[in-house]
Design an enzyme around this catalytic site. Structure first.
Site, PDB file in Angstrom:
ATOM      1  N   SER A  14      21.314   4.265 -18.796  1.00  0.00           N
ATOM      2  CA  SER A  14      22.166   3.995 -17.652  1.00  0.00           C
ATOM      3  C   SER A  14      23.566   3.620 -18.118  1.00  0.00           C
ATOM      4  O   SER A  14      23.930   3.912 -19.262  1.00  0.00           O
ATOM      5  CB  SER A  14      21.552   2.878 -16.789  1.00  0.00           C
ATOM      6  OG  SER A  14      22.181   2.828 -15.526  1.00  0.00           O
ATOM      7  N   ASN A  15      24.357   3.012 -17.257  1.00  0.00           N
ATOM      8  CA  ASN A  15      25.722   2.591 -17.603  1.00  0.00           C
ATOM      9  C   ASN A  15      26.039   1.327 -16.800  1.00  0.00           C
ATOM     10  O   ASN A  15      25.289   0.954 -15.906  1.00  0.00           O
ATOM     11  CB  ASN A  15      26.705   3.737 -17.306  1.00  0.00           C
ATOM     12  CG  ASN A  15      26.699   4.107 -15.842  1.00  0.00           C
ATOM     13  OD1 ASN A  15      27.069   3.311 -14.985  1.00  0.00           O
ATOM     14  ND2 ASN A  15      26.235   5.323 -15.525  1.00  0.00           N
ATOM     15  N   PRO A  16      27.168   0.655 -17.121  1.00  0.00           N
ATOM     16  CA  PRO A  16      27.411  -0.667 -16.496  1.00  0.00           C
ATOM     17  C   PRO A  16      27.983  -0.636 -15.072  1.00  0.00           C
ATOM     18  O   PRO A  16      28.404  -1.682 -14.580  1.00  0.00           O
ATOM     19  CB  PRO A  16      28.430  -1.329 -17.439  1.00  0.00           C
ATOM     20  CG  PRO A  16      28.724  -0.359 -18.512  1.00  0.00           C
ATOM     21  CD  PRO A  16      28.202   0.967 -18.134  1.00  0.00           C
TER      22      PRO A  16
END
Ligand code: C5P
Length: 234
Positions: free
Chosen positions: A37-39
């Site tokens: 995923s990513n932030p």
């Protein structure tokens, strides 16, 4: 018609319009307990959905996992993976006038999902094979019709060049570009400093401001696109 909320006068300029917004990250499962995923927190997309609702639009917000509370008065759809987001967008696209892709969609997902938890015992290296996710915005760009399409371009280099490429490739009306290397811009922050680039290559540099204010600017620009289309009789 004008309304006054929080001391700010806002027009109901999106009354009668249907707005679809994507927000947040996507999660691409590796095994039963891990994902890629990513932030992204979803703040930009949620701010856009609230602002569009306040301006009188019917709003659908399709979001990946976030801790944010969906704004009242909108149709909220929660998804996990990019593929789920893609399917939800295509399902909801009927009758949409304005599509704003603010989600930070993962470009790839693991080719193989391991049921259970991958064990580290006996493994020196673990090779993950990835395969591409569908490009949601590009697909909507292919089916553009009369829709107004807005994308985001978060970059660490070649900001304007890459943003302009995406604007053309995805058939957008304008793109909101932000430089992830600049302080106060990008993922997981309350603020953003963006450039809005249109089809004619005009660049509007906005100063550092809250994501709520960036959302209002973006919707003002949507209003301008609607007006110029009307003037052209489109
Ligand atoms: O990831 P990329 O820089 O290409 O993202 C540009 C725009 O395309 C963003 O608005 C993003 O929400 C959208 N996008 C999408 N589906 C993808 C990748 C990006 O809708 N798979």
């Amino acid at each position: 018609m004008k309304s006054k909320k929080d001391g700010v006068v806002r027009t109901k300029d999106l009354e009668g319009k249907k707005v679809l917004v994507t927000a947040g990250p996507t999660r691409e499962p590796i095994d039963a307990v891990r994902f890629l995923s990513n932030p992204s927190t979803g703040r930009m997309g949620f701010a856009l959905a609230s602002a569009a609702e306040r301006r009188g639009a019917e709003v659908i917000l399709i979001s990946g996992p976030t801790v944010l509370v969906p704004p009242e008065g909108i149709n909220f759809i929660r998804v996990g993976t990019a593929l789920e987001m893609y399917q939800a967008v295509l399902r909801e696209l009927q009758g949409v006038d304005i599509f704003i892709a603010a989600a930070a969609v993962a470009d790839y997902h693991p080719k193989k999902f391991f049921p259970g938890k991958i064990k580290k015992q006996g493994r020196k290296n673990l090779l993950l094979q990835l395969q591409p996710n569908p490009d949601i915005l590009k697909e909507v760009g292919r089916k553009k019709g009369e829709k107004i399409l807005i994308g985001f371009s978060a970059e660490t280099e070649g900001l304007v060049k890459n943003a302009c490429l995406k604007l053309r490739e995805k058939n957008l009306d304008f793109i909101v570009a932000n430089d992830l290397t600049q302080e106060g811009s990008g993922f997981a922050l309350e603020t953003n400093r963006v450039k809005i680039i249109d089809r004619e290559g005009r660049i509007e540099n906005l100063p550092l401001m809250s994501k709520a204010k960036v959302a209002e600017h973006i919707l003002d620009r949507v209003g301008e696109v609607m007006k110029s289309r009307k003037a052209l009789g489109a």
